[in-house]
Motif scaffolding. Structure first.
Motif, PDB file in Angstrom:
ATOM      1  N   HIS A 110       4.619 -12.509  12.588  1.00 41.98           N
ATOM      2  CA  HIS A 110       4.121 -11.461  11.564  1.00 41.98           C
ATOM      3  C   HIS A 110       3.038 -12.128  10.722  1.00 41.98           C
ATOM      4  O   HIS A 110       2.062 -11.387  10.376  1.00 41.98           O
ATOM      5  N   HIS A 114      -0.788 -10.843  10.583  1.00 45.14           N
ATOM      6  CA  HIS A 114      -1.881 -10.380   9.283  1.00 45.14           C
ATOM      7  C   HIS A 114      -3.100 -11.077   9.249  1.00 45.14           C
ATOM      8  O   HIS A 114      -4.244 -10.510   9.062  1.00 45.14           O
ATOM      9  N   GLY A 162       2.161 -11.595  -3.877  1.00 46.55           N
ATOM     10  CA  GLY A 162       2.663 -10.187  -4.004  1.00 46.55           C
ATOM     11  C   GLY A 162       3.983  -9.907  -4.714  1.00 46.55           C
ATOM     12  O   GLY A 162       4.143  -9.127  -5.388  1.00 46.55           O
ATOM     13  N   ASP A 166       4.878  -7.715  -8.152  1.00 39.28           N
ATOM     14  CA  ASP A 166       5.667  -7.055  -8.297  1.00 39.28           C
ATOM     15  C   ASP A 166       6.576  -7.375  -9.538  1.00 39.28           C
ATOM     16  O   ASP A 166       7.276  -6.395  -9.957  1.00 39.28           O
ATOM     17  N   PRO A 177       6.916  -0.865  -4.858  1.00 38.10           N
ATOM     18  CA  PRO A 177       6.383  -2.014  -5.355  1.00 38.10           C
ATOM     19  C   PRO A 177       5.072  -2.012  -6.288  1.00 38.10           C
ATOM     20  O   PRO A 177       4.410  -1.124  -6.024  1.00 38.10           O
ATOM     21  N   GLY A 178       4.984  -3.021  -7.049  1.00 39.58           N
ATOM     22  CA  GLY A 178       4.328  -2.712  -8.437  1.00 39.58           C
ATOM     23  C   GLY A 178       2.898  -2.975  -8.149  1.00 39.58           C
ATOM     24  O   GLY A 178       2.106  -2.864  -8.936  1.00 39.58           O
ATOM     25  N   PRO A 180       0.282  -2.190  -6.088  1.00 34.79           N
ATOM     26  CA  PRO A 180      -0.757  -1.095  -6.020  1.00 34.79           C
ATOM     27  C   PRO A 180      -0.923  -0.539  -7.421  1.00 34.79           C
ATOM     28  O   PRO A 180      -1.979  -0.222  -7.925  1.00 34.79           O
ATOM     29  N   ASP A 183      -2.892  -2.893  -9.782  1.00 35.55           N
ATOM     30  CA  ASP A 183      -4.083  -2.515  -9.357  1.00 35.55           C
ATOM     31  C   ASP A 183      -4.805  -1.467  -9.917  1.00 35.55           C
ATOM     32  O   ASP A 183      -6.124  -1.534 -10.471  1.00 35.55           O
ATOM     33  N   GLY A 269      -3.025  -9.631   4.558  1.00 35.93           N
ATOM     34  CA  GLY A 269      -1.768  -9.545   4.011  1.00 35.93           C
ATOM     35  C   GLY A 269      -1.893  -8.331   2.953  1.00 35.93           C
ATOM     36  O   GLY A 269      -2.862  -7.895   2.372  1.00 35.93           O
ATOM     37  N   ALA A 273      -5.044  -5.721   0.067  1.00 38.79           N
ATOM     38  CA  ALA A 273      -5.675  -4.495  -0.352  1.00 38.79           C
ATOM     39  C   ALA A 273      -6.129  -4.243  -1.864  1.00 38.79           C
ATOM     40  O   ALA A 273      -6.523  -3.039  -2.278  1.00 38.79           O
ATOM     41  N   ASN A 274      -5.816  -5.273  -2.675  1.00 39.48           N
ATOM     42  CA  ASN A 274      -6.120  -5.447  -4.085  1.00 39.48           C
ATOM     43  C   ASN A 274      -7.576  -5.064  -4.302  1.00 39.48           C
ATOM     44  O   ASN A 274      -8.286  -5.870  -3.811  1.00 39.48           O
ATOM     45  N   ASP A 302       1.560  -4.004   5.727  1.00 33.90           N
ATOM     46  CA  ASP A 302       2.437  -4.282   7.155  1.00 33.90           C
ATOM     47  C   ASP A 302       2.108  -2.905   7.906  1.00 33.90           C
ATOM     48  O   ASP A 302       2.154  -1.947   7.592  1.00 33.90           O
TER      49      ASP A 302
HETATM   50  O1  KG4 Z   1       1.862  -7.693   3.672  1.00 31.23           O
HETATM   51  P1  KG4 Z   1       2.705  -6.878   2.970  1.00 31.23           P
HETATM   52  O2  KG4 Z   1       2.584  -5.164   3.334  1.00 31.23           O
HETATM   53  O3  KG4 Z   1       4.352  -6.925   3.316  1.00 31.23           O
HETATM   54  C1  KG4 Z   1       4.963  -8.422   3.509  1.00 31.23           C
HETATM   55  O4  KG4 Z   1       4.491  -8.896   4.614  1.00 31.23           O
HETATM   56  O5  KG4 Z   1       5.380  -8.799   2.401  1.00 31.23           O
HETATM   57  O6  KG4 Z   1       2.763  -6.813   1.394  1.00 31.23           O
HETATM   58  C2  KG4 Z   1       3.502  -6.185   0.435  1.00 31.23           C
HETATM   59  C3  KG4 Z   1       3.077  -6.886  -0.775  1.00 31.23           C
HETATM   60  C4  KG4 Z   1       3.986  -6.331  -1.994  1.00 31.23           C
HETATM   61  O7  KG4 Z   1       4.028  -7.469  -2.822  1.00 31.23           O
HETATM   62  C5  KG4 Z   1       2.818  -5.185  -2.889  1.00 31.23           C
HETATM   63  O8  KG4 Z   1       3.018  -5.095  -4.030  1.00 31.23           O
HETATM   64  C6  KG4 Z   1       1.509  -5.911  -2.368  1.00 31.23           C
HETATM   65  O9  KG4 Z   1       1.657  -6.422  -1.105  1.00 31.23           O
HETATM   66  N1  KG4 Z   1       0.287  -5.146  -2.497  1.00 31.23           N
HETATM   67  C7  KG4 Z   1      -0.552  -5.327  -3.436  1.00 31.23           C
HETATM   68  C8  KG4 Z   1      -1.385  -4.170  -3.226  1.00 31.23           C
HETATM   69  N2  KG4 Z   1      -1.278  -3.487  -2.482  1.00 31.23           N
HETATM   70  C9  KG4 Z   1       0.214  -3.883  -1.725  1.00 31.23           C
HETATM   71  N3  KG4 Z   1      -0.714  -6.052  -4.378  1.00 31.23           N
HETATM   72  C10 KG4 Z   1      -1.805  -6.084  -5.536  1.00 31.23           C
HETATM   73  N4  KG4 Z   1      -2.728  -4.893  -5.188  1.00 31.23           N
HETATM   74  C11 KG4 Z   1      -2.649  -4.037  -4.043  1.00 31.23           C
HETATM   75  N5  KG4 Z   1      -3.446  -2.966  -4.157  1.00 31.23           N
END
Ligand code: KG4
Ligand code: ZN
Length: 333
Positions: A110, A114, A162, A166, A177-178, A180, A183, A269, A273-274, A302
């Motif tokens: 995985h 990424h 992440g 969160d 999840p916090g 986004p 952001d 990862g 997306a931030n 993911d």
């Molecule tokens: O890669 P992912 O989808 O799953 C894992 O493999 O862990 O990452 C999920 C993480 C979560 O902690 C989520 O809050 C964070 O990515 N995340 C973000 C944003 N979009 C997703 N963190 C900050 N800003 C974002 N826009």
């Protein structure tokens, strides 16, 4: 030229993708809402939701791509790291599909996937590069020599980036999840309004637990003075904690770029997306005349598209697994 069906089920999203000759024709994701009220992913509920979602998601991915199942050359799936119950559902489906149609199986890491999200729609990639992989469970600096040849040169000693997003969001009373949500709020706030303790960790490693504690104590102290402190300062709090997390990430990225003298960088990862990170990484690269790769939004969090692209390169190298392959929970490259 291979046609790959890919499955991703490492955590709480069930995803299927179809990739033909390195091009992603479909990448569908079924999100699991069931965890929201628990403030985090409940593994048993995730496995059950994967079981309910997997057949419809694969069917829809094939239909969207306009590919008949007879045309599939190999089935790729996420082997780990992740929740074992969730991984088992995706892997069992992949094994069954491959067995029924006499197709090769491709087990995918995985975290490698990424990084590989950057190969999608970016055939102009130049190696070596350093990728900053920031997800919910991992934070890594990866030295990428070639498509499948990569080495971890730094990682977090405690929380992932992440997770830091969160956990900070939870302290602010935001939903899971916090990341986004922070952001979104941060876009309206002042990143310099509040400052928190900076991590001081040797080499190319990261730490976010000190920052988390510093944020918690700060909020508790301010709330004693003003019970509405969070509500009145939400945007500035989000902008400031986001800036602190991004500062820590970019500081180590800078160190890695110098140490390894690369001229290309990438991010990967969920945290890639931030929007703040996407802007700052672009500025970072422009100032240092580096080439930068940023995955499209749909390939940051993911998704099976990234599993499919690793499947494509493994197919070309003839790297297949047999039916005895098992999932793994913890990271290993
Ligand atoms: O890669 P992912 O989808 O799953 C894992 O493999 O862990 O990452 C999920 C993480 C979560 O902690 C989520 O809050 C964070 O990515 N995340 C973000 C944003 N979009 C997703 N963190 C900050 N800003 C974002 N826009
Ligand atoms: Zn992930």
């Amino acid at each position: 030229m291979p046609t790959i069906l890919a499955i991703e089920s490492s955590c709480d999203d069930t995803s299927a993708a179809v990739c033909v000759d390195g091009k992603i024709l479909s990448n569908l994701i079924a999100n699991q809402q069931v965890h929201e009220k628990f403030g985090g992913v409940v593994p048993e509920l995730a496995s059950r939701a994967h079981q309910a979602n997997i057949v419809p998601v694969v069917t829809a991915a094939l239909a969207t791509a306009g590919i008949d199942k007879e045309a599939i050359d190999a089935v790729a799936f996420t082997q780990g790291p992740g929740l074992v119950g969730s991984l088992l559902v995706g892997m069992s489906f992949a094994k069954g599909f491959a067995l029924a149609r006499q197709l090769p199986l491709i087990a995918v890491n995985h975290m490698q996937a990424h990084v590989a999200a950057n190969y999608i729609d970016h055939p102009d990639l130049s190696f070596p590069l350093i990728c900053l992989t920031v997800s919910g469970g991992h934070t890594q600096l990866v030295y990428v020599r070639n498509y499948l040849d990569m080495e971890i040169i730094g990682s977090t000693i405690d929380d992932a980036a992440g997770e830091a997003f969160d956990k900070a969001a939870k302290m602010l009373g935001l939903d899971y999840p916090g990341g986004p949500l922070i952001d979104q709020w941060a876009q309206k706030g002042n990143p310099q309004k509040f400052s928190f303790s900076k991590p001081n960790i040797p080499e190319l490693n990261f730490s976010f637990s000190g920052l988390k504690t510093s944020f918690l104590y700060f909020i508790q102290k301010e709330k004693q003075k003003n019970p509405y402190f969070i509500e009145e300062n939400m945007a500035d709090l989000c902008a400031s904690i986001q800036a602190a997390i991004l500062d820590a990430l970019l500081y180590k990225l800078e160190k890695a770029v110098k140490q390894y003298s690369v001229s290309s960088i990438a991010i990967a990862g969920g945290v890639s997306a931030n929007s703040g990170l996407r802007h700052r990484i672009q500025d970072f690269a422009n100032h240092r005349k580096l080439r930068v790769h940023i995955p499209k939004f749909e390939y940051c969090t993911d998704n099976a598209g990234m599993i499919a692209i690793v499947g494509h390169y493994k197919f070309l190298r003839g790297e297949f697994s047999d039916q005895s392959v098992m999932p793994f929970a913890r990271f290993n490259f």
